[in-house]
Design an enzyme around this catalytic site. Structure first.
Site, mmCIF file in Angstrom:
data_model
loop_
_atom_site.group_PDB
_atom_site.id
_atom_site.type_symbol
_atom_site.label_atom_id
_atom_site.label_comp_id
_atom_site.label_asym_id
_atom_site.label_seq_id
_atom_site.Cartn_x
_atom_site.Cartn_y
_atom_site.Cartn_z
ATOM 1 N N LYS A 275 -6.152 12.187 -9.626
ATOM 2 C CA LYS A 275 -6.452 11.012 -9.034
ATOM 3 C C LYS A 275 -5.334 9.965 -9.242
ATOM 4 O O LYS A 275 -4.618 9.154 -8.455
ATOM 5 C CB LYS A 275 -7.373 10.445 -8.757
ATOM 6 C CG LYS A 275 -7.777 9.217 -8.005
ATOM 7 C CD LYS A 275 -7.463 9.518 -6.400
ATOM 8 C CE LYS A 275 -7.367 8.445 -5.312
ATOM 9 N NZ LYS A 275 -6.826 8.705 -3.980
ATOM 10 N N LYS B 165 0.361 15.104 2.707
ATOM 11 C CA LYS B 165 -1.119 15.404 3.080
ATOM 12 C C LYS B 165 -1.210 16.950 3.003
ATOM 13 O O LYS B 165 -2.326 17.320 2.629
ATOM 14 C CB LYS B 165 -1.712 14.621 4.273
ATOM 15 C CG LYS B 165 -1.716 12.994 4.082
ATOM 16 C CD LYS B 165 -3.062 12.729 3.116
ATOM 17 C CE LYS B 165 -2.800 12.130 1.756
ATOM 18 N NZ LYS B 165 -1.712 11.503 1.057
ATOM 19 N N HIS C 213 21.493 18.444 10.627
ATOM 20 C CA HIS C 213 22.344 18.680 9.530
ATOM 21 C C HIS C 213 21.565 19.483 8.412
ATOM 22 O O HIS C 213 21.824 19.365 7.247
ATOM 23 C CB HIS C 213 22.367 17.246 8.846
ATOM 24 C CG HIS C 213 22.918 16.142 9.767
ATOM 25 N ND1 HIS C 213 24.407 16.114 10.170
ATOM 26 C CD2 HIS C 213 22.422 14.966 10.596
ATOM 27 C CE1 HIS C 213 24.536 15.086 10.866
ATOM 28 N NE2 HIS C 213 23.404 14.513 11.280
ATOM 29 N N GLU D 195 4.617 11.088 4.627
ATOM 30 C CA GLU D 195 3.352 11.052 4.086
ATOM 31 C C GLU D 195 2.529 12.159 4.900
ATOM 32 O O GLU D 195 1.758 12.755 4.109
ATOM 33 C CB GLU D 195 2.578 9.747 4.594
ATOM 34 C CG GLU D 195 1.184 9.228 4.389
ATOM 35 C CD GLU D 195 0.765 9.799 3.060
ATOM 36 O OE1 GLU D 195 1.591 9.943 2.150
ATOM 37 O OE2 GLU D 195 -0.514 9.908 2.751
ATOM 38 N N ARG E 13 -19.355 3.058 -4.813
ATOM 39 C CA ARG E 13 -19.106 2.057 -4.021
ATOM 40 C C ARG E 13 -18.217 0.724 -4.875
ATOM 41 O O ARG E 13 -17.786 -0.179 -4.570
ATOM 42 C CB ARG E 13 -20.088 0.965 -3.455
ATOM 43 C CG ARG E 13 -20.600 2.106 -2.237
ATOM 44 C CD ARG E 13 -21.834 1.361 -1.631
ATOM 45 N NE ARG E 13 -21.556 0.219 -1.073
ATOM 46 C CZ ARG E 13 -21.048 0.075 -0.018
ATOM 47 N NH1 ARG E 13 -21.014 1.169 0.926
ATOM 48 N NH2 ARG E 13 -20.766 -1.109 0.593
#
Ligand code: AGP
Length: 624
Positions: free
Chosen positions: A619, A499, A518, A495, A27
Site C-alpha cells: 500500500k 487499475k 505512432h 490510471e 475509520r
C-alpha cells in the site's frame, strides 16, 4: 473519518468501549480515547496517541470505572495526531464531554469568539469548540434541566451556530447520566439489547453486542438513557419512530460496509471523499484558509513562476490531470514528474517554483527523496497533497492540503485519486482567482460545479456498475488492453490501465489517443480491446472518436466512456458507459475514472484474485 462509540448499560463500560473502537480502527487510528461516567456522574477520561492497543494498555495502569461512557478513534483533520488533540474533548468546567466525527467548517471564527469570552482551550481541534458551545448554553442557566426536551433545546442552540458536518456524542454531568447523539452528514447508528443501549459511527462497533440497529438520519438526535432506553427525535424535538434493522453481516463484512472488498467500498466512498475534501475550502470566503493550509498566501501565489508536481503511480496520474488544470485556470506553467526519475535528473527550477508533492500515504520513498532535493534549492516553495495525517511528507513540505478520505485500505488507490483531483481543482481555481485569471463570476461558477460533481459521481456509480460487471465477464481473458484518452482524459487512460494491471494482472497500456498511430496501432486486432475516454463535452471529442474508428477498422472491440445522449458514439464503439452530463470537460476525469475503477474491480473479482492485496504490491512503497 473517525470512529465513535457510546454506551449505557450495567456492565463496566471501558472494555466495551475499547471493543467497539477496535472494530472502527479502519475509520482512523492516529489517536484514541474514552470517557467513562462513574455512578456519581464523574467523567474519567483516558486518551492516547496511536492505535487502540496503546489506549488499552494505558487503561490497565489508569483504570476508569463506570457503566456508561463514550469513545473515539481519530483520523485527524484539524490538529496533529497527539494526546491533547485526541478525543473526548471537554469544556472549561470539565462538566461536558464529547466526541465528534466530521468537520466544523467555521471553527476558527467560533473559537475566536469563545476565546474573547475567556474560554480556555486545550487542543487545536475543531471539535473542542463544540464542547465550549455546550458550556455556554448549559451553564448560563441557573439550573440546567435534564429532561429530553431540555437537552434537545441546548443541542439546537449549539448546532444553530455550527457550520459543517458532524456525528456528535455528548454527555454532561447535569444530565442524569444521559448521552445524546446528533447527526448531520456523518453516519451514526444506535443499537440495544435487553438492558443496554449503544451508539456508534458504524455497524461493526455494534456487532459484538447486537445485530439490531437503528439508523439515525440527518437532523435527528437519539438520547441514550439508563434503563436501556434510546428514544429518537428530530432536532426540533418531535419524536421519531423507526424500527430496528437486523444486520446480516459478520464483523469483517461490516467493516466493508457490506461490500465484498475494501476496494469496492472505497470506489463507492469516492463521492463522499470528494465532498469532504471540498468542505470549507471553496468560494471566496475560504481562499485564504485554503492557501494557508498549503503554506502559501495571496502574494506568494501571485509571485509563482511555475509548479513542479511530484508523485508516483496513481498520485502521479492525478498530478497529470493537475497539469492541465493549473495551466488552464491559473495560467501557471506546470510540470509533472515521476518522482523516481526526477530525483536523478538535473533539477532545473526557476525562481518562484512551487514543488507540490502528491501522496496518499505521505511515506513514498521516491516522492519524499525528490521533495527533499527540491526543498534544498533556493527559490522553491514546497507543499503537499497528502492523505495520511502526521506522515513523514507532512513534516517535509511547507504546507499540507489534506485529502480527507480516511484510511484507504485497498492497495489499489480509488477514493484517494478522486480526493486528490478535488484538491487540485480547489488549488488551481483559487490560484486562478488570486492571479486574476478567473473573474469572481467564473470562480463562483466553477465552485458551484465542484459542489454538484459528487451527485454526478453517485449517478455514475449506479449507472456504470451493471455494465462494468457485464464487460468484465466478456473481457476477463483478454491478453491485453489499450486505454486511450486525450487532453485532460489522457491521465485517466493511464490510471485506468494501472487499475486493471495491478489487480487483474492483465497487461494494459494507457496512451494518448493521438499517439496510437505512432506505433501502438500495430497491436490492434480482435484480441486487443480498447478502453477509451471520449466525453462529448471534450474539446477533442471528434479527434478521439476518429482514433476509435481507426482501431475498430482493425478489428478491436471498443469500450467507450462517453456521455449520455451521445448517439454518434455507437458508430465507433461496441459498449458505451453513458456518463451523466458534466458542467465542463475539465470535470470529466472525476466521472470517467469511475468506469475504469469498476471495470478493473469486476475483472479481478471474477478472476477470484486478491483484490485488496494484489500480489507483489504494497500500500505504501517506502523503499526505492
Ligand atoms: C495505486 O493504485 C498504487 N497503489 C500505487 O501506484 C500508488 O499510487 C503509489 O505507490 C503512490 O503511493 P502514494 O500515493 O501513497 O505516494
Amino acid at each position: 473519518m473517525c470512529g465513535i462509540i457510546g454506551y449505557i448499560g450495567q456492565r463496566e463500560a471501558a472494555p466495551l468501549l475499547i471493543e467497539g473502537l477496535r472494530r472502527l480502527e479502519y475509520r482512523g487510528y492516529d489517536s484514541a480515547g474514552i470517557c467513562v461516567i462513574s455512578d456519581a456522574g464523574k467523567f474519567g477520561i483516558v486518551r492516547e496517541v496511536g492505535k487502540i492497543a496503546r489506549l488499552s494498555e494505558k487503561l490497565i495502569k489508569h483504570p476508569v470505572k463506570g457503566t456508561s461512557g463514550v469513545g473515539h478513534t481519530r483520523w485527524s483533520t484539524h490538529g496533529a495526531p497527539n494526546h491533547d488533540n485526541a478525543h473526548p474533548h471537554t469544556d472549561c468546567t470539565g462538566g461536558i464531554v464529547l466526541v465528534h466525527n466530521g468537520i466544523i467548517e467555521n471553527y476558527l471564527e467560533l473559537k475566536a469568539q469563545l476565546l474573547a469570552k475567556g474560554h480556555r482551550f486545550q487542543s487545536d481541534t475543531d471539535t473542542e469548540v463544540v464542547a465550549h458551545l455546550f458550556e455556554e448554553q448549559l451553564f448560563k442557566v441557573k439550573k440546567a434541566q435534564s429532561s429530553d426536551a431540555a437537552i434537545l433545546a441546548v443541542a439546537r442552540a449549539v448546532l444553530s451556530k455550527v457550520k459543517g458536518s458532524y456525528a456528535l456524542v455528548v454527555s454532561a454531568n447535569v444530565w442524569d447520566g444521559k448521552i445524546i447523539g446528533l447527526r448531520k452528514e456523518c453516519p451514526l447508528v444506535a443499537g440495544k439489547t435487553q438492558d443496554e443501549v449503544f451508539l456508534a459511527s458504524d455497524i461493526p462497533a455494534l456487532l459484538p453486542f447486537t445485530k439490531e440497529v437503528v439508523f439515525i438520519e440527518d437532523g435527528e438526535a437519539v438520547i441514550l438513557k439508563p434503563g436501556a432506553h434510546a428514544p429518537l427525535y428530530k432536532l426540533t424535538g418531535q419524536a421519531v419512530r423507526r424500527d430496528a434493522v437486523t444486520v446480516p453481516w459478520d464483523n469483517l463484512m461490516a467493516a466493508k460496509g457490506g461490500h465484498k472488498h475494501f476496494m469496492h467500498k472505497e470506489i463507492y466512498d469516492g463521492p463522499a471523499s470528494f465532498e469532504d475534501t471540498l468542505r470549507g475550502r471553496i468560494y471566496d470566503e475560504n481562499i485564504d484558509a485554503l492557501l494557508r493550509e498549503l503554506g502559501l498566501n495571496r502574494s506568494k501565489v501571485k509571485g509563482l513562476g511555475s509548479i513542479n508536481i511530484l508523485g508516483c503511480g496513481t498520485a502521479y496520474y492525478a498530478g497529470l490531470v493537475g497539469e492541465y488544470i493549473f495551466e488552464h485556470f491559473a495560467g501557471l506553467r506546470t510540470h509533472v514528474e515521476i518522482a523516481s526519475e526526477f530525483r536523478y535528473r538535473e533539477r532545473i527550477t526557476g525562481p518562484g517554483t512551487l514543488a507540490l508533492a502528491i501522496s496518499q500515504s505521505g511515506e513514498t520513498a521516491d516522492t519524499l527523496a525528490a521533495m527533499k532535493l527540491l526543498k534544498a534549492r533556493s527559490g522553491v516553495t514546497t507543499a503537499g497533497i497528502i492523505n495520511q495525517i502526521g506522515s513523514t511528507m507532512t513534516r517535509t513540505t511547507g504546507g499540507t492540503l489534506y485529502t480527507r478520505c480516511g484510511p484507504e485500505i485497498g492497495v489499489a488507490s480509488t477514493k484517494a485519486f478522486v480526493a486528490q483531483l478535488a484538491t487540485l481543482y480547489l488549488s488551481a481555481f483559487a490560484f486562478g482567482r488570486v492571479r486574476g485569471v478567473l473573474s469572481a463570476v467564473e470562480y463562483k461558477s466553477l465552485c458551484d460545479g465542484l459542489v454538484h460533481l459528487s451527485s454526478s459521481m453517485r449517478m455514475a456509480l449506479q449507472r456504470f456498475e451493471p455494465l462494468a460487471k457485464d464487460l468484465a465477464a466478456r473481457f476477463q481473458n483478454a491478453k491485453g488492453f489499450l486505454y486511450l484518452g486525450r487532453h485532460v482524459m489522457y491521465p485517466v487512460a493511464l490510471e485506468g490501465a494501472l487499475k486493471l494491471k495491478e489487480i487483474s494482472y492483465i497487461h494494459a497500456e494507457g496512451y494518448a489517443s493521438g499517439e496510437m498511430k505512432h506505433g501502438p496501432i500495430a497491436l490492434i486486432d480482435e484480441q486487443m480491446p480498447v478502453f477509451a475516454f471520449v466525453p462529448k463535452s471534450s474539446s477533442v471529442y471528434a479527434k478521439t472518436a476518429s482514433n476509435l474508428e481507426e482501431a475498430r477498422a482493425r478489428g478491436a472491440k471498443i469500450i467507450a466512456v462517453a456521455s449520455e445522449g451521445d448517439k454518434g458514439i455507437y458508430k465507433v464503439a461496441d459498449h458505451v458507459f453513458e456518463s451523466p452530463k458534466s458542467m465542463t470537460e475539465w470535470f470529466d476525469p472525476v466521472i470517467g475514472v469511475i468506469a475504469a475503477q469498476l471495470f478493473a474491480y469486476h475483472v479481478a473479482n471474477l478472476k477470484g484474485l486478491d483484490v485488496d492485496q494484489p500480489r507483489n504490491l504494497a500500500k505504501s512503497v517506502t523503499v526505492e
